[in-house]
Design a protein around this motif. Structure first.
Motif, PDB file in Angstrom:
ATOM      1  N   LEU A 238       0.826  -1.205   0.000  1.00  0.00           N
ATOM      2  CA  LEU A 238       0.000   0.000   0.000  1.00  0.00           C
ATOM      3  C   LEU A 238       0.857   1.250   0.000  1.00  0.00           C
ATOM      4  O   LEU A 238       0.618   2.203  -0.746  1.00  0.00           O
ATOM      5  CB  LEU A 238      -0.924   0.002   1.219  1.00  0.00           C
ATOM      6  N   PHE A 241       2.339   1.763  -3.338  1.00  0.00           N
ATOM      7  CA  PHE A 241       1.366   2.399  -4.232  1.00  0.00           C
ATOM      8  C   PHE A 241       1.362   3.898  -4.025  1.00  0.00           C
ATOM      9  O   PHE A 241       1.400   4.681  -4.979  1.00  0.00           O
ATOM     10  CB  PHE A 241      -0.042   1.873  -3.949  1.00  0.00           C
ATOM     11  N   VAL A 245       2.330   6.645  -6.811  1.00  0.00           N
ATOM     12  CA  VAL A 245       1.379   7.669  -7.228  1.00  0.00           C
ATOM     13  C   VAL A 245       1.948   9.055  -6.979  1.00  0.00           C
ATOM     14  O   VAL A 245       1.862   9.946  -7.824  1.00  0.00           O
ATOM     15  CB  VAL A 245       0.040   7.488  -6.479  1.00  0.00           C
ATOM     16  N   LEU A 280      -1.963   4.221   7.886  1.00  0.00           N
ATOM     17  CA  LEU A 280      -2.493   3.755   6.608  1.00  0.00           C
ATOM     18  C   LEU A 280      -3.440   4.790   6.017  1.00  0.00           C
ATOM     19  O   LEU A 280      -3.489   4.984   4.807  1.00  0.00           O
ATOM     20  CB  LEU A 280      -3.236   2.428   6.791  1.00  0.00           C
ATOM     21  N   SER A 281      -4.198   5.439   6.895  1.00  0.00           N
ATOM     22  CA  SER A 281      -5.109   6.463   6.384  1.00  0.00           C
ATOM     23  C   SER A 281      -4.321   7.631   5.804  1.00  0.00           C
ATOM     24  O   SER A 281      -4.779   8.280   4.867  1.00  0.00           O
ATOM     25  CB  SER A 281      -6.018   6.971   7.496  1.00  0.00           C
ATOM     26  N   LEU A 284      -3.577   6.618   2.405  1.00  0.00           N
ATOM     27  CA  LEU A 284      -4.795   6.794   1.608  1.00  0.00           C
ATOM     28  C   LEU A 284      -4.983   8.260   1.248  1.00  0.00           C
ATOM     29  O   LEU A 284      -5.272   8.613   0.103  1.00  0.00           O
ATOM     30  CB  LEU A 284      -5.999   6.283   2.402  1.00  0.00           C
ATOM     31  N   ILE A 287      -2.634   9.343  -1.438  1.00  0.00           N
ATOM     32  CA  ILE A 287      -3.032   8.878  -2.760  1.00  0.00           C
ATOM     33  C   ILE A 287      -4.135   9.750  -3.329  1.00  0.00           C
ATOM     34  O   ILE A 287      -4.057  10.233  -4.474  1.00  0.00           O
ATOM     35  CB  ILE A 287      -3.499   7.408  -2.699  1.00  0.00           C
ATOM     36  N   ILE A 288      -5.160   9.969  -2.530  1.00  0.00           N
ATOM     37  CA  ILE A 288      -6.288  10.747  -3.046  1.00  0.00           C
ATOM     38  C   ILE A 288      -5.882  12.180  -3.328  1.00  0.00           C
ATOM     39  O   ILE A 288      -6.212  12.741  -4.383  1.00  0.00           O
ATOM     40  CB  ILE A 288      -7.472  10.695  -2.067  1.00  0.00           C
ATOM     41  N   LEU A 291      -3.831  12.334  -6.495  1.00  0.00           N
ATOM     42  CA  LEU A 291      -4.610  12.063  -7.699  1.00  0.00           C
ATOM     43  C   LEU A 291      -5.553  13.208  -8.038  1.00  0.00           C
ATOM     44  O   LEU A 291      -5.873  13.437  -9.197  1.00  0.00           O
ATOM     45  CB  LEU A 291      -5.376  10.758  -7.540  1.00  0.00           C
ATOM     46  N   VAL A 292      -6.009  13.881  -7.016  1.00  0.00           N
ATOM     47  CA  VAL A 292      -6.913  14.990  -7.296  1.00  0.00           C
ATOM     48  C   VAL A 292      -6.147  16.207  -7.785  1.00  0.00           C
ATOM     49  O   VAL A 292      -6.517  16.866  -8.753  1.00  0.00           O
ATOM     50  CB  VAL A 292      -7.716  15.361  -6.022  1.00  0.00           C
ATOM     51  N   TRP A 293      -5.060  16.494  -7.092  1.00  0.00           N
ATOM     52  CA  TRP A 293      -4.361  17.745  -7.356  1.00  0.00           C
ATOM     53  C   TRP A 293      -3.447  17.619  -8.568  1.00  0.00           C
ATOM     54  O   TRP A 293      -3.354  18.525  -9.391  1.00  0.00           O
ATOM     55  CB  TRP A 293      -3.583  18.114  -6.096  1.00  0.00           C
ATOM     56  N   ARG A 294      -2.743  16.461  -8.672  1.00  0.00           N
ATOM     57  CA  ARG A 294      -1.788  16.350  -9.750  1.00  0.00           C
ATOM     58  C   ARG A 294      -1.677  14.889 -10.151  1.00  0.00           C
ATOM     59  O   ARG A 294      -0.756  14.189  -9.747  1.00  0.00           O
ATOM     60  CB  ARG A 294      -0.439  16.855  -9.264  1.00  0.00           C
ATOM     61  N   PRO A 295      -2.616  14.413 -10.968  1.00  0.00           N
ATOM     62  CA  PRO A 295      -2.753  12.974 -11.204  1.00  0.00           C
ATOM     63  C   PRO A 295      -1.500  12.303 -11.731  1.00  0.00           C
ATOM     64  O   PRO A 295      -1.291  11.117 -11.501  1.00  0.00           O
ATOM     65  CB  PRO A 295      -3.875  12.875 -12.250  1.00  0.00           C
TER      66      PRO A 295
END
Lengths: 307, 349, 402
Positions: A238, A241, A245, A280-281, A284, A287-288, A291-295
């Motif tokens: 995780l 990942f 990302v 872990l959060s 998370l 990742i989010i 991905l939102v700001w600069r995919p």
């Protein structure tokens, strides 16, 4: 200790806090090195196939068990290390040809399912063959911790060095060798590559083999720190990942940077901000947020969709 | 849609309905419990299929919404004394909001990245659930225990049978709702967004609104399933909602058939019973091989995907089509066939 | 004179008498026949806790051994062990299957706090014994509210309070830090420690840090504890994380007094991976013999265990603390069944389980005796403190009784 104290006590307190900060930083770096190698493996597969391999962690774990078995049978560490890397390469190629190839034209979701099936298989096989108990795994970097105060153990420093070596090798491979060039071409434009004579199918297989080999290195670097058991790579994957990302899943440098950053950030945020039990959060959230700001990640190539 | 297909489909639906209704009166308590589990899973799969099958947004994290529904219902019932027929709808509304909100950032990334983000969500869920700050409500790691709902008005049913019928009623209602959704304008819009997002926008479909709403609706379904599961199991704790749950959902919709509502039942049967079958198969390997069921499950996943890429429902449909002689060619123009095969490999940005 | 008629009459009378006598006795539990006792359990053979599956394996092997020796009172024990993947909903399903479909007499040694908690109400409502659950959570020793559920190992709160008492007596000025797993196991330790310290010493605990089992390491938590000025630490952690904690503590050059849960006392799975040099001085509470401890080499109890492993398990199980655990719980059950004699109703099984007197187990520490009574559902309540000397656990002080 809480009553009014002379200046020396406060500076002593500050020194202690600095020491603690450095410790957190160092252990974050060490673990981040492992995340970085895993992220590299992910990048490798992504660059070759534009897929994210959810089974990467379990494959790495399985390879590590292979190495462990070799050492159990009496082989010296470096022999086991290189034998495992080669065996993992072959294993990766075989998996690509047998299991992944039939789904090349199936929807993405099918590939995701296949990866999940693979990870279940590897996890259970390892459990069946080797049991689920925790075992120790040797490290080649033994000896006293460096830097006196023990910020980073010998193995952890070694792991970071290995990460950088692997990164350099991967970079050199892709940029400087004809095979690397062919692989990049095959991933970007399979049709044209075929026209030029590149065996696209085998490029994909080699990509998988390399990723499996890199993953096995990650596993062998991680095992002395997190200890070897069939479930050891779940959390690591995780964070890998998140690192991939963050750094950009199509950029090896980015992936390594991302992995190390996630290791360090995770430790610091966990220790100083939100508490260690929600790390872990944090992954998370990273990742989010990315991905939102600069995919495309910090160092990935920005892709614009053709209309 | 050809008439033969429609008639056959209706017949199948009626047969399934009758079987489902008769089941609790013919089976023993334990089997009724399993039946209820199948229905609960089917509801969750319906929701996930709406999102992933019809709308093309891959979610590996639906276990999180299931958990919100489950815990939400449990907290309302145990800590605030709500009756179950109020707690479950309320918890599902919370899930809808959660799903809708998650849909916003999901708009920015598609395909594999969404899979990645939802995978992370699934892995982080147990940690979030056991967060110390929520302990007062969630009961922490001890979890919450509740009693099975009593049978109302003294009807002559066992609690197991009553629970099963409640689940059946919910499943039937939600299936009916999903079917109408999918056959209507909204369904066509969802599929259009999945297959040709840019063309769909050009046609005036507000992709953002549809996608986030779809996420919300699918989360709502998962929430209802979670609430019903709380009733059936009588216990919630963070360990119940790990990654394995989300992965099981995904497997369920793929095996059952993407973009096929009927497939939800097949998928639910698969994930409920196949691990048990795998368990039985390893008996011949001796006690040491108890770890093998996972590998068999994984191998089965791959084999099913290889042999039946459109899932059981797709295979059944293909068989039906092969058996019934078609009088006219199937024309698929602008109107999209609801029972559409999931095609096209998406390239992620 | 005995003629045919009187013979028939008297044999009929005798038969009727025999029939009424057997029906006056309580009915045996389902799953019990004249030749077999069928029992069930749920174990995590897959999923995050699968390392504990060895306990199930050991249980099955032990009963195989007993059956080959003739069984208990002429009946063979048939244990049906199902996988629940450490997931409570699955536990509920498998338990119902065992009870309603397989018709087992009772449940034995199911594992997992959350898993056993999820079926506790069901078992008690249906009056089925839930014996010797494989968890130390204190909630399972509650005969007043749950008279059909019983634990076996020393419960976590009790053990932690033993630590607390020892610390309060020997190091009343210590600054205590706790590393605990964020679930009921870890939290039970925290509570027990504070109970043992007593209200006047409760302020000794200056830092508590937790971790989740899905995390790769606890290195960061150890650093935090050191930074808080802790000089006595309690590791309420499962084996993998305990090994990591010990190693990291040593690596950063920190030398607090270290207490550790007995759950992680296995030399092979914890001390060796952490490094035996680094583990010297760790204190734990023990109630059994560590199979890798050379001190028990010639001990008859250890020899019996080794023989059992040699015949019925695999060699690597010899060093697995879980195998010792299963060996112990199964032996306890065999004792209960022996005490039941021919009355194998569920009530009697539970009655006998609550009536164990001074049972000594082969792999129990010398002096440890198992005792239960209608208000004491904690079979093992004694532990000794021991310190690791690089090779084995050296007992010190006396047996503590909780």
């Amino acid at each position: 200790m809480r009553c009014a104290a002379p200046i020396s006590a406060t500076s002593e307190g500050a020194l202690k806090r600095l020491a603690e900060f450095l410790h957190q930083l160092a252990s974050g770096l060490a673990l981040g090195g492992v995340y970085a190698i895993m992220a590299l493996a992910l990048v490798m597969i992504y660059q070759a196939t534009h897929l994210i391999n959810f089974a990467q962690g379990e494959m790495a774990m399985f390879s590590t068990y292979f190495a462990w078995k070799l050492m159990d049978l009496g082989e010296p560490y470096w022999f086991a290390f290189f034998a495992t890397v080669i065996a993992s390469f072959i294993g990766g190629v075989v998996i690509e040809r047998l299991v992944v190839r039939p789904f090349a034209n199936a929807p993405i979701l099918a590939s995701v399912i296949v990866f999940i099936g693979l990870s279940l298989i590897f996890n259970s096989l390892a459990g069946w063959l080797y049991g689920f108990s925790v075992t120790s795994f040797d490290s080649p970097f033994n000896g006293r911790p460096w830097f006196g105060a023990g910020y980073i153990s010998a193995h952890e420093a070694g792991a970071v060095v290995v990460t950088l070596c692997v990164l350099a090798l991967v970079y050199a491979f892709f940029r400087l060798t004809p095979l690397g060039l062919a692989m990049r071409a095959a991933a970007q434009n399979p049709v044209s590559s075929r026209l030029v004579g590149i065996r696209v199918g085998w490029m994909l297989a080699i990509g998988w083999g390399l990723a499996a080999a890199i993953g096995s290195v990650a596993g062998m670097m991680a095992a002395p720190i997190v200890y070897l058991d069939p479930n050891m790579m779940g959390g690591v994957l995780l964070y890998a990942f998140a690192g991939a990302v963050l750094g950009g899943i199509d950029n090896p440098f980015g992936a390594v940077f991302g992995g190390i950053a996630v290791g360090v950030l995770g430790n610091l945020i966990g220790a100083y901000v939100v508490g260690d039990e929600v790390k872990l959060s944090v992954a998370l959230a990273i990742i989010i947020a990315v991905l939102v700001w600069r995919p495309s990640g910090l160092f990935g190539r920005r892709l614009v969709a053709r209309v | 849609m050809a008439d033969a297909d429609g008639a056959l489909g209706a017949l199948v639906a009626i047969a399934v309905g009758i079987l489902a209704l008769a089941f609790p009166f013919a089976a023993s308590g334990y089997h009724i419990y399993q039946g209820a589990q199948v229905l609960i899973l089917a509801v969750a799969l319906l929701g996930l299929n709406l999102l992933t099958g019809f709308n093309g947004q891959i979610s590996l994290g639906h276990g999180a919404f299931f958990a919100i529904g489950s815990y939400g219902a449990a907290i309302l019932m145990v800590k605030f004394g709500f009756p179950y027929w109020a707690a479950i709808p309320l918890a599902s509304v919370v899930c809808f909001i959660a799903g809708f909100l998650f849909g916003f950032p999901a708009l920015r990334f598609g395909g594999l990245y969404l899979a990645l983000a939802t995978f992370a969500l699934a892995v982080a869920t147990p940690q979030i659930l056991s967060y110390k700050g929520f302990d007062a409500l969630t009961g922490g790691s001890q979890g919450l225990t509740l009693a099975k709902p009593g049978v109302p008005f003294g009807i002559a049913l066992t609690p197991d049978q009553w629970l099963y019928l409640v689940c059946l009623a919910c499943a039937a209602a939600l299936y009916w709702a999903a079917r109408n959704l999918v056959r209507g304008r909204i369904g066509r819009a969802l599929v259009a967004i999945r297959d040709q997002p840019i063309a769909a926008e050009t046609m005036g479909i507000n992709a953002a609104l549809y996608k986030t709403t779809c996420f919300g609706v699918s989360a709502l379904y998962a929430g209802v399933a979670g609430g019903l599961s709380t009733l059936a199991v009588g216990f919630v704790s963070p360990e119940s909602f790990g990654l394995a749950l989300s992965l099981a959902f995904l497997v369920g919709i793929v095996v059952g058939g993407l973009a096929s509502l009927g497939g939800a039942l097949f998928g639910a049967l698969f994930i409920e019973f196949v691990p048990n079958i795998a368990d039985q198969l390893t008996v011949s390997f001796g006690d040491g091989a108890k770890a093998l069921p996972g590998a068999i499950y994984g191998a089965l996943l791959i084999l099913v995907m290889a042999a039946m890429p459109t899932g059981v429902a797709g295979a059944a449909r293909a068989a039906a089509r092969a058996l019934t002689p078609s009088r006219q060619p199937k024309v698929e123009t602008g109107g999209v066939n609801v029972a559409v095969n999931y095609e096209g490999k998406e390239k992620s940005p | 004179m005995i003629n045919r008629r009187t013979f028939l009459q008297s044999s009929a009378a005798a038969a009727a008498f025999a029939a009424s006598a057997s029906s006056a006795r309580a009915d045996n539990a389902p799953g019990v026949t004249d030749t077999e006792i069928k029992i069930g359990q749920t174990m995590p053979y897959s999923g995050p806790a699968s390392a504990y599956g060895v306990i199930g394996k050991a249980d099955l092997a032990y009963f195989k051994m007993i059956n080959e020796q003739g069984g208990v009172n002429g009946r063979k024990i048939n244990l049906i062990s199902l996988d629940d993947g450490y997931s409570p909903p699955k536990t509920v399903e498998q338990t119902r299957r065992l009870v309603e479909q397989e018709q087992v007499a009772f449940l034995f040694n199911s594992l997992g706090t959350a898993c056993c908690a999820s079926v506790r109400q069901y078992m008690n409502d249906n009056k089925i014994p839930q014996l010797f659950v494989a968890t130390g959570a204190s909630m399972f020793s509650d005969p007043q509210h749950f008279p059909w559920t019983m634990g076996w190992q020393p419960n976590y709160q009790t053990e932690a309070s033993i630590f607390g008492k020892h610390i309060a007596a020997t190091k009343p000025d210590a600054k205590i830090g706790v590393l605990y797993q964020n679930d009921s196991f870890g939290k039970d330790y925290l509570t027990g420690l504070k109970n043992g310290l007593g209200p006047e010493h409760a302020g000794m605990v200056i830092k508590e840090v937790s971790y989740e089992t899905s995390e790769p390491t606890v290195d960061s938590q150890i650093v935090t504890l050191q930074g808080a000025g802790v000089d006595l630490v309690l590791y309420a952690a499962t084996p993998k994380f305990a090994a990591q904690a010990i190693r990291k503590t040593f690596d950063i050059g920190w030398t607090p007094v270290r207490y550790m849960t007995d759950v992680s006392q296995s030399i092979a799975t914890v001390m060796k991976p952490a490094g035996v040099e680094k583990s010297k001085g760790v204190i734990t509470a023990i109630y059994g013999k560590d199979p890798t401890d050379a001190r028990w080499k010639d001990d008859p109890g250890y020899k019996a265990f080794a023989e059992f492993v040699g015949k019925y398990l695999t060699p690597k199980d010899l060093t697995d603390a879980n195998a010792v655990y299963g060996f112990g719980t199964s032996a306890t059950l065999v004792q209960v069944l022996k005490q039941c004699g021919n009355d194998l109703s569920r009530e009697n099984v539970m009655r006998q389980a609550a009536n164990i007197k001074d049972l000594v187990l082969a792999m129990g520490l010398p002096g440890i005796k198992i005792n239960t009574s209608p208000d004491n559902f904690s079979p093992i309540r004694q532990e000794a403190l021991a310190s690791f000397n690089g090779e084995s656990w050296e007992q010190f002080g006396e047996l503590y009784q909780a």
